[in-house]
Design an enzyme around this catalytic site. Sequence first.
Site, PDB file in Angstrom:
ATOM      1  N   CYS A   1       0.835  -1.217   0.000  1.00 50.91           N
ATOM      2  CA  CYS A   1       0.000   0.000   0.000  1.00 50.91           C
ATOM      3  C   CYS A   1       0.865   1.261   0.000  1.00 50.91           C
ATOM      4  CB  CYS A   1      -0.917  -0.014   1.215  1.00 50.91           C
ATOM      5  SG  CYS A   1      -1.915   1.467   1.359  1.00 50.91           S
TER       6      CYS A   1
ATOM      7  N   CYS B   1      -0.500   4.107   2.168  1.00 50.25           N
ATOM      8  CA  CYS B   1      -0.277   3.957   3.612  1.00 50.25           C
ATOM      9  C   CYS B   1       1.190   4.194   3.969  1.00 50.25           C
ATOM     10  CB  CYS B   1      -0.631   2.546   4.087  1.00 50.25           C
ATOM     11  SG  CYS B   1      -2.078   1.834   3.336  1.00 50.25           S
ATOM     12  N   ASP B   2       2.112   3.665   3.194  1.00 48.47           N
ATOM     13  CA  ASP B   2       3.519   3.613   3.624  1.00 48.47           C
ATOM     14  C   ASP B   2       4.463   4.482   2.806  1.00 48.47           C
ATOM     15  OD1 ASP B   2       2.686   1.720   5.456  1.00 48.47           O
ATOM     16  OD2 ASP B   2       3.023   0.051   4.075  1.00 48.47           O
TER      17      ASP B   2
END
Length: 297
Positions: free
Chosen positions: A131, A134-135
């Site tokens: 992701c 997200c990261d």
Amino acid sequence: MNDITIIGSGPAGLTAAIYLARSGLNPIIISGEKPGGQLINTDLIENYPGFKSIKGADLMISMLEHAEDLGTKFLYESVDSISKNNELFQIRLASDDLIETKSILIATGANHRHLNVPGEKEFTNKGVSWCATCDGAMYRGKKVAVIGGGNTAVMEALFLSNLAEKVYLIHRRNMLRAEKIMQERLFENNKIECVWNAQVKEILGKDKVESIRLNDNSILNLSAVFIAIGTVPSSEFAKNLIDLDPEGYIIANETKTSCEGIFAAGDIVSGSLKQAIYAAGQGALASRYIEEYLGIR
Ligand code: NAP
């Protein structure tokens, strides 16, 4: 005793909940720990009618709020197994709690596919991710790789190009599967380098990702690997009751599965178009058949 229990909280499950709630039913959604399905982690959605461009999280939060405002109850749990007894279904949750329900809609979509190479498991959350939204921010100014050649891989690469020093897009063929408009954006982006006909053989590092080894034994030094090689269906818990195709997707005729009273909608359905709008449409269709099954229509 629930009339209808929906498993999964992506566009299919939430659309069905909205329709069913408006028909006077009290749907319960077993959403997993993190509601909103795959789109909650998607950067931008640019083909959902009515929104020229919307963040995946914003679209899904709107759908979640819409379903909740109409009275849908959410259980932030996952399902272990389902069984049938005397025309009623029992849903065993991971917490060991048991739910009884007259009907079920399975809208669990799919999980990320893994590369299954050395280092992938060891460095998960230490440079290996599924992701970018997200990261990605952790790799500002660093070199990263995205693996895959579909829409997701291209979207992840474009998103990361705003943060990283350089993005390698590593694809096993010399031709992308992604839509043309996405490919054009990719090829215009001078921070992204495509590495064709290449497969990751190993992810290397000490405490975190430092490099990857490709099938020609070349080494690319980088800080993160974002894997975007498609998905595998989340249907394991239902395989004793309903027919699945060889890949594990649910075989359904207009959302009706091989077991009366169990319906399926969205990416989990064999042969379905893996698009949010299609999943939402199937959720609406399933709600109609569920109402017929429950005898309220
Ligand atoms: P996908 O379209 O199935 O693409 C997966 C990619 O990963 C393919 O390029 C495939 O290579 C590659 N791949 C598969 N297994 C691999 C392995 N073991 N090692 C290396 N590479 C591997 O998956 P997706 O991109 O996640 O998209 C899934 C669906 O969602 C698609 O229908 C897509 O159109 C849709 N989607 C739509 C949007 C949008 O409309 N905005 C955004 C994201 C996804 P090959 O090409 O060689 O098979």
